[in-house]
Scaffold this motif. Structure first.
Motif, short mmCIF file in Angstrom:
data_model
loop_
_atom_site.label_atom_id
_atom_site.label_comp_id
_atom_site.label_asym_id
_atom_site.label_seq_id
_atom_site.Cartn_x
_atom_site.Cartn_y
_atom_site.Cartn_z
N ALA A 195 0.83 -1.20 0.00
CA ALA A 195 0.00 0.00 0.00
C ALA A 195 0.87 1.25 0.00
N PHE A 196 1.90 1.26 0.85
CA PHE A 196 2.81 2.41 0.88
C PHE A 196 3.60 2.50 -0.43
N THR A 197 3.98 1.36 -0.99
CA THR A 197 4.73 1.37 -2.25
C THR A 197 3.91 1.98 -3.37
N VAL A 198 2.64 1.57 -3.49
CA VAL A 198 1.78 2.11 -4.54
C VAL A 198 1.55 3.60 -4.34
N ALA A 199 1.37 4.02 -3.10
CA ALA A 199 1.20 5.45 -2.83
C ALA A 199 2.44 6.23 -3.27
N ASN A 200 3.62 5.66 -3.03
CA ASN A 200 4.86 6.32 -3.47
C ASN A 200 4.93 6.44 -4.98
N ILE A 201 4.48 5.41 -5.69
CA ILE A 201 4.52 5.41 -7.16
C ILE A 201 3.74 6.58 -7.73
N PHE A 202 2.53 6.81 -7.22
CA PHE A 202 1.68 7.85 -7.79
C PHE A 202 2.04 9.24 -7.29
N GLU A 203 2.88 9.34 -6.26
CA GLU A 203 3.43 10.64 -5.88
C GLU A 203 4.54 11.06 -6.83
N GLY A 204 4.93 10.16 -7.69
CA GLY A 204 6.05 10.36 -8.61
C GLY A 204 6.94 9.14 -8.54
N ILE A 205 7.28 8.57 -9.70
CA ILE A 205 8.09 7.34 -9.70
C ILE A 205 9.41 7.57 -8.95
N PHE A 206 9.86 8.80 -8.89
CA PHE A 206 11.07 9.14 -8.15
C PHE A 206 11.02 8.59 -6.73
N TRP A 207 9.86 8.74 -6.06
CA TRP A 207 9.74 8.34 -4.65
C TRP A 207 9.58 6.84 -4.48
N PHE A 208 9.40 6.12 -5.58
CA PHE A 208 9.46 4.66 -5.56
C PHE A 208 10.85 4.18 -5.98
N LEU A 209 11.38 4.79 -7.04
CA LEU A 209 12.63 4.32 -7.62
C LEU A 209 13.83 4.57 -6.73
N LEU A 210 13.91 5.77 -6.13
CA LEU A 210 15.07 6.09 -5.30
C LEU A 210 15.19 5.17 -4.09
N PRO A 211 14.14 4.99 -3.27
CA PRO A 211 14.28 4.05 -2.13
C PRO A 211 14.60 2.63 -2.56
N ALA A 212 13.94 2.16 -3.64
CA ALA A 212 14.22 0.80 -4.12
C ALA A 212 15.67 0.68 -4.60
N SER A 213 16.17 1.71 -5.28
CA SER A 213 17.55 1.70 -5.77
C SER A 213 18.54 1.68 -4.61
N LEU A 214 18.24 2.42 -3.56
CA LEU A 214 19.16 2.49 -2.41
C LEU A 214 19.27 1.14 -1.71
N ILE A 215 18.15 0.43 -1.61
CA ILE A 215 18.21 -0.90 -1.01
C ILE A 215 19.04 -1.84 -1.88
N ALA A 216 18.86 -1.73 -3.21
CA ALA A 216 19.64 -2.57 -4.12
C ALA A 216 21.13 -2.24 -4.04
N VAL A 217 21.45 -0.95 -4.00
CA VAL A 217 22.85 -0.53 -3.88
C VAL A 217 23.44 -1.04 -2.57
N ASN A 218 22.69 -0.90 -1.49
CA ASN A 218 23.19 -1.35 -0.18
C ASN A 218 23.42 -2.86 -0.16
N ASP A 219 22.51 -3.60 -0.79
CA ASP A 219 22.63 -5.06 -0.84
C ASP A 219 23.86 -5.47 -1.64
N VAL A 220 24.04 -4.86 -2.82
CA VAL A 220 25.18 -5.19 -3.67
C VAL A 220 26.49 -4.79 -3.00
N ALA A 221 26.52 -3.57 -2.43
CA ALA A 221 27.75 -3.10 -1.79
C ALA A 221 28.12 -3.97 -0.58
N ALA A 222 27.11 -4.34 0.21
CA ALA A 222 27.38 -5.21 1.37
C ALA A 222 27.93 -6.56 0.92
N TYR A 223 27.39 -7.06 -0.18
CA TYR A 223 27.86 -8.36 -0.71
C TYR A 223 29.31 -8.27 -1.14
#
Length: 419
Positions: A195-223
């Motif tokens: 529900a929060f994810t969908v709300a972020n999408i319609f506020e602007g894909i930026f607010w969905f893409l940036l948090p998702a990208s940061l988790i991916a970056v953190n996961d890859v960097a930690a690995y």
């Protein structure tokens, strides 16, 4: 000589044992952490190659969906949460008991789609109305559905509740009530974050893409930091995590947040909010958050300036959360899996496990991104767009016409009063 009374193993039971063994932790895995670190793993390069290939095709698919727009991103989120629910439903299922309960799995999905109708109906109702306002028939139909959406969902849930009661069988009460509770727990976990994810999408894909990208970056960097430098175990419930990986990933994620916010913020397609369910290209005033401000790079040389978007300062807070707090979602998932003695929630992504394994930190991050956006980014006062959206979604066409006439009269009286 003693006679072997054990029954011969069938191909089905052999496959079941193999599947169970492939998804369980070794018995001695919890005894020590040192030999489980990636630097001591002899198969780490093969594992890294499989993981890298899977990550590349996931990245390609993700970028394609982002390019297609808000509605396709929403569809991707729905598909992901369906697979997550499937993995979690299967976690506590027992084949022997399910054989004696025909239709019990269908009941789980009945509750799931009822919850989906309720959550997405509440989130998307305004945008659905904005999409069909040009068609009078569809507008009336949609308005009626939105008006009675809560009643429909409630009686759909009651129907499932009665179905559950009528299917109760003697000697299976404990299993059935356990599955009932587990189903509702899954609904809370899956739909809260979605529900929060969908709300972020319609506020602007930026607010969905940036948090998702940061988790991916953190996961890859930690690995990778753990892969090459990891020596010190971080936490017992996740034995391959190291302090070196955690600290290195924190620094990399915070820097990436500042840089990615500048890159994403330059595309209107990502920054513009979507007010309806159409798929056309968006054009809007980017707003002060996405308009660059110039700072002197060297105080004694004013001509050397650097352009920074105000949203980049907000991105730093998202980066800190993604690197320090969001990983605890992964630690929670690791502890959960160890409690049930499984290695992964599923095997749909080679080298990564199941979709739930990839979404554990994303769930924590999506909620924080929405709360942060609503608390520190969105203006707290009413705007014309907010009031218009409320009018279109709450009033019928006739009521809107009456409002229009009365508002016109009020404005005329004020204009004549000034004269």
């Amino acid at each position: 000589m003693q006679k072997d009374n054990s029954a011969p193993s069938t191909p089905t039971s052999a496959r079941a044992r193999h599947r169970r063994r492939s998804n369980e932790f070794p018995a001695d895995e919890s005894k020590t952490n040192g030999h489980l670190l990636l630097v001591n793993d002899h198969n780490k390069y093969r594992s890294m190659w499989i993981r890298a290939c899977s990550s590349l095709w996931m990245l390609g698919f993700f970028l394609l969906v982002i390019y297609l727009g808000h509605l396709y991103v929403l569809a991707m989120v729905v598909i992901i949460q369906i697979f997550m629910a499937r993995e979690l439903f299967n976690l506590l299922r027992k084949a022997h008991e399910d054989k004696h309960l025909p239709g019990f799995r269908l009941l789980n999905w009945h509750f799931y789609f009822t919850a989906m109708l309720f959550v997405y109906g509440r989130i998307l109702s305004h945008r659905l109305v904005n999409t069909v306002t040009s068609d009078k028939i569809f507008y009336r139909l949609v308005s009626r559905l939105i008006k009675y959406q809560m009643v429909i969902c409630y009686f759909s849930y009651i129907a499932g509740f009665m179905w559950f009661i009528l299917t109760l069988k003697k000697k299976m009460y404990k299993y059935q009530f356990g599955q009932f509770a587990w189903t509702h727990m899954i609904l809370i976990v899956v739909f809260t974050q979605s529900a929060f994810t969908v709300a972020n999408i319609f506020e602007g894909i930026f607010w969905f893409l940036l948090p998702a990208s940061l988790i991916a970056v953190n996961d890859v960097a930690a690995y990778f930091f753990g892969f090459f430098f990891g020596k010190t175990p971080l936490i017992k419930i996740s034995p391959k995590k190291t302090w070196e990986g955690f600290i290195g990933a924190s620094v990399a994620t915070t820097i990436s947040a500042f840089v990615l916010a500048n890159i994403y913020g330059s595309f209107q397609w990502l920054t513009c909010p979507r007010k309806d369910l159409s798929t056309g290209w968006l054009h809007c005033d980017p707003g002060p958050l996405f308009k660059p401000e110039y700072y002197p790079l060297l105080p004694w040389l004013p001509s050397t300036e650097i352009a920074i978007l105000p949203v980049q300062w907000h991105a730093l807070w998202l980066g800190l959360f993604a690197s320090i707090i969001a990983p605890f979602g992964g630690f929670f998932a690791s502890g959960f899996k160890r409690a049930f003695k499984i290695k992964d929630f599923g095997d749909s992504i080679p080298g990564h496990g199941g979709l739930t394994d990839r979404m554990d930190c994303q769930m924590v991050m999506a909620v924080f991104a929405y709360i942060y956006h609503q608390s520190f980014v969105v203006p707290q006062d009413y705007t014309v767009e907010t009031i218009m959206s409320e009018i279109l979604s709450s009033l019928t066409l006739e009521e809107q016409q009456i409002l229009y006439m009365k508002l016109g009269q009020i404005l005329q009286e004020r204009m004549f009063g000034r004269n």
